[in-house]
Scaffold this motif. Structure first.
Motif, PDB file in Angstrom:
ATOM      1  N   VAL A  62      74.575  18.310  88.047  1.00 27.73           N
ATOM      2  CA  VAL A  62      75.958  19.097  87.967  1.00 27.73           C
ATOM      3  C   VAL A  62      75.656  20.559  88.722  1.00 27.73           C
ATOM      4  O   VAL A  62      74.954  21.309  88.212  1.00 27.73           O
ATOM      5  N   ARG A  96      84.024  11.826  84.080  1.00 27.92           N
ATOM      6  CA  ARG A  96      82.846  11.188  83.546  1.00 27.92           C
ATOM      7  C   ARG A  96      83.066   9.354  83.647  1.00 27.92           C
ATOM      8  O   ARG A  96      82.130   8.868  83.723  1.00 27.92           O
ATOM      9  N   THR A 102      84.326  17.612  85.450  1.00 27.31           N
ATOM     10  CA  THR A 102      83.317  16.970  84.751  1.00 27.31           C
ATOM     11  C   THR A 102      84.062  16.667  83.423  1.00 27.31           C
ATOM     12  O   THR A 102      83.250  16.369  82.323  1.00 27.31           O
ATOM     13  N   GLY A 113      77.843  15.662  89.920  1.00 29.73           N
ATOM     14  CA  GLY A 113      79.223  16.181  89.394  1.00 29.73           C
ATOM     15  C   GLY A 113      79.036  17.673  89.831  1.00 29.73           C
ATOM     16  O   GLY A 113      78.034  18.386  90.116  1.00 29.73           O
ATOM     17  N   ASP A 124      72.813  16.333  82.625  1.00 27.40           N
ATOM     18  CA  ASP A 124      74.117  15.724  82.195  1.00 27.40           C
ATOM     19  C   ASP A 124      73.765  14.439  81.934  1.00 27.40           C
ATOM     20  O   ASP A 124      73.505  13.508  82.823  1.00 27.40           O
ATOM     21  N   PHE A 128      76.364  12.718  84.938  1.00 24.91           N
ATOM     22  CA  PHE A 128      75.992  12.795  86.275  1.00 24.91           C
ATOM     23  C   PHE A 128      74.674  13.066  86.374  1.00 24.91           C
ATOM     24  O   PHE A 128      74.236  13.164  87.670  1.00 24.91           O
TER      25      PHE A 128
END
Length: 304
Positions: free
Chosen positions: A164, A134, A129, A149, A158, A161
Motif C-alpha cells: 500500500v 479490500r 483500502t 493499494g 497488507d 493488497f
C-alpha cells in the motif's frame, strides 16, 4: 421495520417534512443518503442521539453542526462490498474484451474478427483500502491480476493488497497501473484527488474506474484526459452532479461506460440495509456497542 415498531414510535417522512418528524426523535434512519435536508432541519434535532445512514459513504451528512454534536453516526459498511467488487471486475473484463464494440458490431450485423486483451498479470491500483477496496482487491487477485493499494499510510505487509502506498505518492503509484480504481471515501483530503496531474501520470493505455464518489474526480480534467488520449478509457458509476446532465460530453465518448450510481445495488439490497439498521437498533436497546460507528472528524469508520 416491524421489529422496530414493537419498541418505538416510527415516523416516515420525506425531505420536506423532516424538521417536523425530527421533533422529539432520538433516532434517525437516513435512507436517502444523498439528501441535503438534514442541515436545514437540524434546528429540530434537539433530542437526536443516533443517525444510521443507508450507505457506506456519509459525506452528505458531515456538516459542521453534526460533526461538533454528540450525535452518534453509523453507516452501512459491508452491505455493498461484494457487489461493487463484481461491478469493477465486470468493467475491467468489458474493457479488455471490448464488449461495447462487440455490441455495436452486432447491432450493425457486422462479422469482424478481433483479438482481445488478457487480465491475467495486469496491474491494478485500488485507491481506498476500506472494506470495499479490500473486496475489490481480493476478487481481482483471485482472477490473476496484480493488485496494490493506495491509502493514508504506506505499508508492505497488507493482507489484501500486499503493498500500500501513501496518498502523497499517488502520481508514482498510478504510473505503474494498467487499471486505477477509485474506492476511497469522500473527505476534504480526497476531494478532487483525481485531477489533471494524476491523469497525466497514468500510462496512456490505462483505464480508470470510479465506484467511490463523483467528487473524488475533477470532472473537466477527466473529460480532457479521455478526449486527448491521456488515458484510454473510464467506467464511471458516480459523478459530481447526479444525475449526469443529458448534454454532458461524457455521454458521447466511445471510451466511457456510464452507470447510474448502481454498482452496489444488487437484488434485495434495500432489505439488507433495513436488516442492518434493525440489528443496530436492537444492539442499542440492549446497551451493546453499535456496528459501523463513524469517526465524524475523519468522515468514515476508523480502521478502513
Amino acid at each position: 421495520m416491524a421489529p422496530v415498531t414493537e419498541h418505538a414510535t416510527v415516523r416516515c417522512t420525506d425531505a420536506a417534512g423532516l424538521a417536523d418528524a425530527l421533533d422529539g426523535a432520538h433516532v434517525l434512519f437516513a435512507f436517502d443518503f444523498l439528501s441535503n435536508a438534514l442541515p436545514h432541519a437540524w434546528h429540530a434535532a434537539g433530542s437526536l442521539e443516533w443517525i444510521h445512514v443507508a450507505s457506506a459513504g456519509v459525506d452528505a451528512l458531515m456538516f459542521p453542526e453534526l460533526r461538533d454534536s454528540d450525535v452518534t453516526v453509523t453507516n452501512s459498511r459491508g452491505v455493498f462490498d461484494g457487489a461493487i467488487a463484481e461491478y469493477v471486475l465486470a468493467q475491467i473484463l468489458s474493457f479488455v474484451k471490448d464488449l461495447p464494440e462487440s455490441l455495436r458490431l452486432q447491432r450493425n450485423r457486422v462479422w469482424k474478427h478481433r483479438e482481445s486483451e488478457r487480465i491475467t498479470g495486469r496491474s491494478v491500483l485500488v485507491v481506498g483500502t476500506g472494506p470495499i477496496g479490500r473486496a475489490i482487491a481480493r476478487l481481482l487477485t483471485a482472477v490473476g491480476m496484480t493488485v496494490r493499494g493506495s491509502g493514508r499510510r504506506a505499508r508492505e505487509d497488507d493482507p489484501d493488497f500486499g503493498t500500500v502506498t501513501a496518498t502523497e505518492d499517488l502520481p508514482r503509484a498510478v504510473a505503474e497501473a494498467d487499471f486505477v480504481v477509485a474506492a476511497a471515501p469522500l473527505t476534504e483530503a480526497t476531494r478532487h484527488l483525481f485531477d489533471a496531474r494524476i491523469f497525466a501520470a497514468m500510462p496512456p493505455h490505462a483505464r480508470f474506474v470510479n465506484v467511490g464518489r463523483g467528487e473524488l474526480v475533477h470532472t473537466a480534467d477527466l473529460v480532457e484526459a479521455l478526449r486527448s488520449g491521456t488515458i484510454a478509457g473510464a467506467a464511471l458509476d458516480v459523478f459530481e452532479t447526479e444525475p449526469l446532465s443529458d448534454d454532458h460530453p461524457l455521454w458521447e465518448m466511445p471510451n466511457v461506460v456510464i452507470t447510474p450510481h448502481n454498482s452496489g445495488d444488487f437484488i434485495g439490497w434495500r432489505d439488507t440495509l433495513v436488516d442492518l439498521f434493525v440489528d443496530n437498533f436492537h444492539r442499542r436497546l440492549a446497551g451493546e456497542p453499535l456496528r459501523n460507528v463513524v469517526d465524524k472528524q475523519l468522515g468514515y469508520v476508523p480502521g478502513t
